[in-house]
Scaffold this motif. Structure first.
Motif, PDB file in Angstrom:
ATOM      1  N   HIS A 132       0.777  -1.077  -0.114  1.00 21.49           N
ATOM      2  CA  HIS A 132       0.050  -0.014   0.025  1.00 21.49           C
ATOM      3  C   HIS A 132       0.909   1.403   0.063  1.00 21.49           C
ATOM      4  N   MET A 167      -1.291  -1.116  -6.719  1.00 17.42           N
ATOM      5  CA  MET A 167      -2.783  -0.632  -5.951  1.00 17.42           C
ATOM      6  C   MET A 167      -2.332   0.163  -5.212  1.00 17.42           C
ATOM      7  N   THR A 172      -7.943  -1.570  -2.904  1.00 19.83           N
ATOM      8  CA  THR A 172      -7.838  -3.090  -3.487  1.00 19.83           C
ATOM      9  C   THR A 172      -9.207  -3.735  -3.173  1.00 19.83           C
ATOM     10  N   VAL A 208      -0.842  -7.522  -5.048  1.00 16.40           N
ATOM     11  CA  VAL A 208      -1.067  -8.091  -3.595  1.00 16.40           C
ATOM     12  C   VAL A 208       0.157  -9.189  -3.225  1.00 16.40           C
TER      13      VAL A 208
END
Length: 497
Positions: free
Chosen positions: A100, A243, A248, A387
């Motif tokens: 993140h 992302m 997400t 991810v």
């Protein structure tokens, strides 16, 4: 225009996405520019091997210094295993931050934590000279040290895996293994060698200094990498496919990866149950084998030889992972390890004698070597970049729970039978670990996909195609500007031409 934008809203195939965006290898960089991030990201795992490995010998020294005050208290189990609990926290936390926010800054923060708490652990002190206070302080510092170690996995190993995508095809898996799994194993070797040299230098009358020196030397590895990590840039796949700028879509992520993550996590749990617990447990086994009359440095010397067997396992495994692929390498070799472990357990009663210590160490060493194909690669290369930090962090955290459980279970078994039946004390851990080896091999070969040389690009393309097909706007993924992304592709095509 963003390389994804002209097809926004359309359902692209993975092949079209790769053609459109270009591979991560199609960047205009020199060989060194491609390679040094692999080294900087991955080599920090040496600290994991050393700091977790050396605590086995430190445990032995603390037991000799403080005797029943240490061995009859929870501190004996906590000092050696609490770092695993901290590591789980670190893996989950830094897994989230590395996806993140930033791979680089997550890794840098974890490096600083390692340096600080490795130093504090070496200087542990109880108020008024209290032994219980000293052990409580050491336990607390080891927990926070574990958090720093945990960051090396979802930030360091993941960054290393992504950086290998820019290297020459046919060599990518070995470079990843050489700077992750091999580094951990080399850390275990050094962690066995250092206590032997330190105890020889200080003598057994100065073990209070010896254990602190052994822990204090753990500051050096992360400190040596600090400059490289400050200079580090975000990996190319992260720049393109992160992302970090969007929310997400967790429902889609879970649907796409839940089963694969469950399999990878189960394999890693069983692997660490055996690998880490045996690494810490080996010094105690050898002490029991050699008897109380053996000098401590001799026990540590045999432990050094035993740990050296990690290297002939992990180094050939790095090359095998390029020729057979990570899935087959891990599955086949761990299956052989399980069968060999049952054989070793069967003859344990015959070779568990001081006169056969050479044969014992060789057989034990072969068992260790066979397990060093390592599950790290299957965790780092079976998910998409967006991810990967969290995927890897969850799998690694479950692995460390396995290490924690293995350390507790094997120590309980050993203590239960060590005085009454030394043969059972040694046999039962091998029976348990060997059964887990065979089960993990079956999971690996039966349920995981092949992991090819271009898996970083392919997995990202499959995931983005899936997201686009389910209404997610993939044009907002990535952290690089659209202009820089197009320049990357164009310069790469010009280089290839």
């Amino acid at each position: 225009m963003d390389v994804n934008e002209k097809h926004s809203g359309e359902q692209l195939t993975p092949e079209e996405l790769i053609d459109q965006q270009g591979t991560v290898a199609s960047t205009n960089k020199s060989q060194w520019e491609r390679l040094w991030p692999v080294i900087a990201c991955g080599a920090g795992l040496f600290s994991d091997g050393y700091l977790n490995g050396v605590i086995g010998s430190v445990n032995t020294m603390l037991a000799m210094i403080y005797k029943k005050e240490y061995t009859s208290s929870p501190a004996q189990a906590n000092v050696s295993s609490i770092a695993f609990a901290g590591t789980v926290v670190g893996q989950l936390f830094f897994g989230w931050t590395s996806d993140h926010f930033s791979r680089k800054w997550s890794l840098l923060v974890s490096t600083i934590i390692l340096i600080v708490f490795a130093a504090l652990g070496a200087g542990s002190y109880g108020a008024g000279g209290s032994v219980s206070g000293l052990l409580a302080a050491l336990t607390a510092y080891r927990f926070f040290l574990g958090i720093g170690i945990g960051g090396e996995y979802p930030a360091g190993s993941v960054g290393c895996a992504e950086s290998t995508g820019e290297l020459k095809a046919g060599t990518r898996n070995r470079w990843f293994a050489l700077f992750t799994n091999v580094q951990i194993d080399f850390g275990f070797v050094v962690a066995a060698f250092v206590p032997m040299i330190v105890v020889l230098a200080t003598g057994e009358n100065h073990l209070r200094a010896a254990w602190r020196i052994c822990l204090g030397l753990g500051v050096i590895p992360p400190l040596s990498l600090l400059y490289l990590r400050i200079k580090l840039q975000e990996p190319e796949p992260f720049k393109r496919n992160s992302m970090s700028r969007v929310k997400t879509p967790w429902v889609l992520v879970i649907k796409f990866y839940w089963f694969r993550l469950a399999v990878v996590s189960a394999i890693w749990f069983m692997y660490d149950f055996s690998s880490y617990s045996f690494g810490i447990f080996s010094s105690a086994l050898l002490t029991n084998l050699l008897g109380d009359n053996s000098e401590l440095w001799v026990t540590f010397g045999w432990n050094t030889l035993l740990n050296f067997f990690y290297m002939p396992g992990c180094i050939p495994g790095a090359w095998l992972s390029d020729y057979l692929g990570p899935r087959k390498t891990l599955g086949y070799v761990v299956a052989i390890q399980g069968l060999f472990g049952f054989l070793f357990a069967g003859v344990y009663g015959y070779i568990n004698q001081p006169k056969y210590v050479g044969a014992f160490v060789v057989m034990y060493g072969i068992f260790i070597a066979l397990g060093e194909a390592g599950p790290g690669m299957i965790a780092s290369k079976t998910s998409a970049t967006a991810v990967r930090g969290q995927y890897y962090g969850i799998a690694a955290a479950i692995g460390k729970i396995g290490a924690f459980a293995g350390n507790r279970v094997l120590l309980i078994l050993y203590n239960k039978y060590a005085d009454t039946d030394p043969t059972k004390a040694g046999q039962y851990p091998f029976f348990i670990s060997s059964a887990m080896c065979l089960l993990s091999a079956a999971l690996c070969l039966g349920f995981l996909p092949e992991i090819g040389q271009s898996v970083i690009d392919e997995e990202d393309a499959k995931f983005k195609s899936y997201l686009a097909a389910n209404g997610f706007d993939i044009s907002k993924m990535g952290v690089a500007s659209s202009e820089s992304t197009e320049n990357i592709v164009e310069s790469g095509k010009a280089t290839e031409a």
